[in-house]
Scaffold this motif. Structure first.
Motif, mmCIF file in Angstrom:
data_model
loop_
_atom_site.group_PDB
_atom_site.id
_atom_site.type_symbol
_atom_site.label_atom_id
_atom_site.label_comp_id
_atom_site.label_asym_id
_atom_site.label_seq_id
_atom_site.Cartn_x
_atom_site.Cartn_y
_atom_site.Cartn_z
ATOM 1 N N GLU A 45 44.988 -55.482 -35.620
ATOM 2 C CA GLU A 45 44.900 -54.587 -34.465
ATOM 3 C C GLU A 45 44.887 -53.124 -34.920
ATOM 4 N N ASP A 46 44.417 -52.246 -34.056
ATOM 5 C CA ASP A 46 44.362 -50.820 -34.354
ATOM 6 C C ASP A 46 45.759 -50.278 -34.652
ATOM 7 N N LYS A 47 45.844 -49.459 -35.703
ATOM 8 C CA LYS A 47 47.117 -48.805 -36.009
ATOM 9 C C LYS A 47 46.848 -47.593 -36.907
ATOM 10 N N ILE A 48 47.749 -46.646 -36.819
ATOM 11 C CA ILE A 48 47.683 -45.464 -37.675
ATOM 12 C C ILE A 48 48.892 -45.511 -38.597
ATOM 13 N N GLU A 49 48.622 -45.445 -39.902
ATOM 14 C CA GLU A 49 49.689 -45.444 -40.907
ATOM 15 C C GLU A 49 49.837 -44.036 -41.455
ATOM 16 N N LYS A 50 51.016 -43.509 -41.388
ATOM 17 C CA LYS A 50 51.300 -42.202 -41.973
ATOM 18 C C LYS A 50 51.723 -42.446 -43.412
ATOM 19 N N VAL A 57 46.117 -43.130 -42.399
ATOM 20 C CA VAL A 57 45.049 -44.127 -42.447
ATOM 21 C C VAL A 57 44.954 -44.753 -41.071
ATOM 22 N N TYR A 58 43.775 -44.643 -40.472
ATOM 23 C CA TYR A 58 43.516 -45.255 -39.166
ATOM 24 C C TYR A 58 42.769 -46.554 -39.400
ATOM 25 N N ARG A 59 43.445 -47.660 -39.153
ATOM 26 C CA ARG A 59 42.842 -48.986 -39.301
ATOM 27 C C ARG A 59 42.486 -49.485 -37.903
ATOM 28 N N GLN A 80 30.295 -48.986 -34.320
ATOM 29 C CA GLN A 80 31.722 -48.985 -34.004
ATOM 30 C C GLN A 80 32.438 -47.827 -34.696
ATOM 31 N N TYR A 81 32.074 -47.518 -35.926
ATOM 32 C CA TYR A 81 32.662 -46.352 -36.604
ATOM 33 C C TYR A 81 32.357 -45.084 -35.806
ATOM 34 N N ALA A 82 31.125 -44.951 -35.330
ATOM 35 C CA ALA A 82 30.764 -43.768 -34.532
ATOM 36 C C ALA A 82 31.638 -43.689 -33.282
ATOM 37 N N GLU A 83 31.847 -44.809 -32.621
ATOM 38 C CA GLU A 83 32.710 -44.829 -31.434
ATOM 39 C C GLU A 83 34.134 -44.382 -31.777
ATOM 40 N N LYS A 84 34.666 -44.894 -32.875
ATOM 41 C CA LYS A 84 36.039 -44.563 -33.251
ATOM 42 C C LYS A 84 36.178 -43.082 -33.594
ATOM 43 N N VAL A 85 35.205 -42.538 -34.299
ATOM 44 C CA VAL A 85 35.245 -41.108 -34.627
ATOM 45 C C VAL A 85 35.194 -40.278 -33.352
ATOM 46 N N ILE A 86 34.294 -40.627 -32.435
ATOM 47 C CA ILE A 86 34.171 -39.871 -31.184
ATOM 48 C C ILE A 86 35.460 -39.950 -30.373
ATOM 49 N N GLU A 87 36.108 -41.116 -30.356
ATOM 50 C CA GLU A 87 37.407 -41.235 -29.674
ATOM 51 C C GLU A 87 38.419 -40.259 -30.266
ATOM 52 N N HIS A 88 38.449 -40.153 -31.586
ATOM 53 C CA HIS A 88 39.426 -39.280 -32.253
ATOM 54 C C HIS A 88 39.088 -37.799 -32.104
ATOM 55 N N LEU A 89 37.841 -37.492 -31.790
ATOM 56 C CA LEU A 89 37.477 -36.088 -31.573
ATOM 57 C C LEU A 89 38.204 -35.495 -30.367
ATOM 58 N N GLU A 90 38.676 -36.356 -29.471
ATOM 59 C CA GLU A 90 39.437 -35.889 -28.311
ATOM 60 C C GLU A 90 40.820 -35.397 -28.721
ATOM 61 N N GLU A 91 41.342 -35.889 -29.854
ATOM 62 C CA GLU A 91 42.676 -35.529 -30.327
ATOM 63 C C GLU A 91 42.665 -34.381 -31.327
ATOM 64 N N GLU A 92 41.674 -34.358 -32.203
ATOM 65 C CA GLU A 92 41.581 -33.325 -33.233
ATOM 66 C C GLU A 92 40.128 -33.190 -33.688
ATOM 67 N N THR A 93 39.852 -32.110 -34.378
ATOM 68 C CA THR A 93 38.498 -31.852 -34.857
ATOM 69 C C THR A 93 38.514 -31.726 -36.372
#
Length: 118
Positions: A45-50, A57-59, A80-93
């Motif tokens: 499942e999706d998770k972010i590891e600090k 690392v965003y898995r 799918q990678y493009a979708e994930k990057v675009i989702e994260h653009l809402e949080e940071e650039t």
């Protein structure tokens, strides 16, 4: 600097040189004080590891999208990678997005950028 790296290999998932490069490059950039986010497909499942103060690392779980039924695997994964990057653009650039050359991973991300979608 805010650096994003898109890859299909990163510990514990290795295949060879790409994973080795991304592991060392991301750690060197983080040690130099840059904020680094590694995007990697995962069977989990999706998770972010600090990893440390500057490296995360965003898995994300690959597949599970309708377009995997009608696109080839490589194209669907790129999408799918493009979708994930675009989702994260809402949080940071990011200042830089580095994408592995192998398997056309950045194809749809570049297409969306060039067509003005994001």
């Amino acid at each position: 600097m805010n650096v994003w790296i898109l890859t299909t290999e990163y510990p514990p998932f290795f295949g060879g040189g790409i994973g080795t490069y991304v592991y060392h490059a991301s750690n060197m950039l983080a040690e130099a004080g840059h904020n680094v986010t590694v995007f990697i497909k995962s069977p989990e499942e999706d998770k972010i590891e600090k990893i440390n103060r500057c490296l995360k690392v965003y898995r994300f779980r690959e597949g599970g999208r309708n377009y995997y039924k009608y696109m080839g695997y490589g194209a669907a994964l790129s999408y799918q990678y493009a979708e994930k990057v675009i989702e994260h653009l809402e949080e940071e650039t990011p200042d830089i997005i580095e994408v592995q050359d192998f398997e056309g991973l950045g194809y749809f991300l570049f297409q969306k950028r060039l067509t003005g979608e994001k």
